[in-house]
Design an enzyme around this catalytic site. Structure first.
Site, PDB file in Angstrom:
ATOM      1  N   ASP A 235       3.231  17.724   7.257  1.00  0.00           N
ATOM      2  CA  ASP A 235       3.249  19.280   6.405  1.00  0.00           C
ATOM      3  C   ASP A 235       3.396  20.181   7.244  1.00  0.00           C
ATOM      4  OD1 ASP A 235       3.179  17.193   4.207  1.00  0.00           O
ATOM      5  OD2 ASP A 235       1.621  18.228   3.313  1.00  0.00           O
TER       6      ASP A 235
ATOM      7  N   CYS B 239       5.827  12.884   2.404  1.00  0.00           N
ATOM      8  CA  CYS B 239       4.948  12.017   3.418  1.00  0.00           C
ATOM      9  C   CYS B 239       5.276  10.524   3.780  1.00  0.00           C
ATOM     10  CB  CYS B 239       2.886  12.236   3.032  1.00  0.00           C
ATOM     11  SG  CYS B 239       2.746  13.435   3.272  1.00  0.00           S
TER      12      CYS B 239
ATOM     13  N   HIS C 265      -1.502   5.564   4.365  1.00  0.00           N
ATOM     14  CA  HIS C 265      -0.446   5.782   3.123  1.00  0.00           C
ATOM     15  C   HIS C 265       0.980   4.787   3.327  1.00  0.00           C
ATOM     16  CE1 HIS C 265       1.649   9.591   0.663  1.00  0.00           C
ATOM     17  NE2 HIS C 265       0.594   8.594   0.080  1.00  0.00           N
TER      18      HIS C 265
ATOM     19  N   ASN D  70       7.446  16.061   7.535  1.00  0.00           N
ATOM     20  CA  ASN D  70       8.118  16.449   7.018  1.00  0.00           C
ATOM     21  C   ASN D  70       7.500  18.341   7.356  1.00  0.00           C
ATOM     22  OD1 ASN D  70       6.183  15.001   4.460  1.00  0.00           O
ATOM     23  ND2 ASN D  70       6.091  17.173   4.802  1.00  0.00           N
TER      24      ASN D  70
END
Length: 482
Positions: free
Chosen positions: A41, A80, A136, A294
């Site tokens: 982020d 993400c 993730h 991102n």
């Protein structure tokens, strides 16, 4: 017929030349180590090499200045999990049902095992591999890093994590003692190779020190290495070391100052990684890649300027990210590359540099861009770059083809932008170019037709709607409203 002596001599020379290694092969450099560093982020303008003036990032800026900075680097998704899935597989995540973040408390879900990760391709080619930090991509054993091509793993498996062990461990213990079986992943213990472990310091520093440890251990082996260093900073929660915050007293906004201190900690870690590479004599032949997964979240402390929008958006601020390559032995420094390059390109490019074989039948949406980078040539001429983000009640979509970008948000009309002249996406040229709009929207729609039904939704309340209606938010998305 017999050869005359001159011809016989010539034939012998040709035969000898055929038996000797080709000059380009004989002089080829050893395969590079590859260090892929991913921030979480991070705003487009929140590192010095991309315009930040209030956040000191000297280590990153030095690498960028001595490498190649990419002004048009794109990830595969503005969120993400799907973005990381794109990096690991080389495919748009929409094509295998991973176009949304994994939902919490669903460890049975993860990136399909039919996809071969780039780590396995490199490991099969003789690389030592490690993943450190945020994963993730699935929490069940079969989805974890050690089963997807990584020899070593240290980090957390979910979408985010608190940063100070002494704080989150105390909360975790209270949850366990209370008998809670559904404990949030952001306070759960870290993992090392499938077993629970503990961090003993601020999480960004812990990941940096693990990276240094791996580099020093890998140097003892007579083989190259691939390190995937995935920081969770500066993703929320906004938590930074007091001494780092104090160094940024020039930033008056408290959230921005904490956010900046988190980025400063990443930079410190990158400096330590560089020092480790130099100490083992591997710096010159290591490709270091840095980028964000991102854009920074809109409305928060991140700065995505001059781009429009941020995380989750299909405007440039969602998937256009800061990025550089650094490799002293092979890549001339002090260069800026303005043509589009995709994180999807990492898969075939890394494989090419490593001399690795991509499995037969493995699909990937990027290309080996290395020769184009060296030649200063557009790797993706006449090729559309796609973005699609499914939100709670609609789908946003976009596509960039060379200088043209088409995009649509919510129920607004499609907008046409000359992105090379208007990076902030302020001037809509759709009315003047209706044929161009129809052509580009048609290409995005055709691409959408290759997608698989999502295998999960971050908001599980949406599951029944998708199951009943089948991609309901495509209805109307491609209408040419004016």
């Amino acid at each position: 017929m017999t050869l005359s002596e001159p011809w016989r001599l010539g034939a012998n020379i040709l035969l000898l030349a055929a038996l000797l290694p080709h000059p380009s092969l004989a002089a080829a450099a050893p395969r590079p180590n590859i260090v892929l560093i991913l921030a979480d982020d991070l705003g487009y303008a929140d590192v010095g090499f991309n315009g930040a003036t209030d956040i000191p990032t000297p280590a990153l800026d030095k690498l960028a200045a001595n490498g190649m900075i990419f002004s048009s680097a794109y990830v595969a998704h503005p969120v993400c999990g799907p973005s990381r899935a794109g990096i690991m597989t080389g495919r748009y995540p929409h094509k295998f049902g991973a176009q949304d973040n994994l939902p919490n408390f669903h460890p049975e879900m993860g990136i399909t095992l039919s996809e071969t990760f780039i780590a396995k391709v490199l490991r099969d080619a003789g690389y030592t591999t490690a993943a450190i930090g945020k994963w993730h991509l699935g929490e069940a054993p079969q989805f974890q890093p050690n089963q997807r091509g990584f020899d070593e793993y240290f980090g957390f498996l979910g979408s985010g994590h608190a940063y100070f062990p002494d704080r989150y461990e105390a909360i975790y213990r209270r949850e366990v003692e209370a008998g809670n079986k559904a404990i949030a992943g952001n306070i759960s213990p870290l993992q090392r190779n499938g077993a629970e472990t503990k961090a003993t310091e601020y999480l960004t520093d812990a990941f940096s020190h693990e990276a240094v440890r791996f580099i020093r251990e890998a140097a003892k082996k007579d083989k190259p290495f691939f390190l995937y260093l995935a920081y969770n900073a500066p993703h929320v929660p906004l938590e930074a070391k007091a001494e780092d915050i104090e160094k940024l007293a020039n930033i008056s906004d408290k959230k921005r100052r904490t956010y900046a201190a988190m980025i400063y900690a990443i930079d410190r870690g990158v400096s330590e990684v560089v020092d480790a590479l130099k100490s083992i004599g591997r710096f010159e032949n290591t490709l270091i890649v840095f980028l964000s997964d991102n854009g920074g979240k809109s409305g928060g402390p991140a700065n995505n300027g001059p781009l429009r929008g941020g995380k989750r958006n299909v405007t440039e601020g969602g998937s256009r990210v800061p990025m550089f390559f650094h490799w002293p032995r092979q890549l001339p420094g002090g260069r800026k590359f303005d043509f589009p390059v995709l994180a999807l390109d990492f898969y075939p490019t890394f494989a090419g540099l490593a001399g690795a074989a991509i499995p037969a039948g493995k699909q990937h949406d990027g290309k080996d861009v290395w020769k184009d980078l060296l030649a200063g040539r557009n790797p993706h001429p006449y090729e559309m770059i796609f973005v699609m983000s499914h939100l709670s009640d609609h789908t946003d979509a976009a596509g960039r083809l060379d200088e043209w970008k088409i995009y649509r948000e919510r129920d607004k009309p499609w907008r046409l932008i000359n992105i090379e002249e208007d990076i902030g996406e302020q001037r809509d040229l759709a009315a003047q170019n209706p044929e161009k709009v129809r052509d580009l929207v048609g290409q995005v729609q055709k691409w959408a037709g290759t997608h698989q039904q999502p295998l999960w939704h971050y908001n599980t309340d949406e599951d029944p709607v998708w199951a009943k209606n089948k991609k309901p938010y495509f209805d109307g998305t491609f209408d040419l409203l004016r």
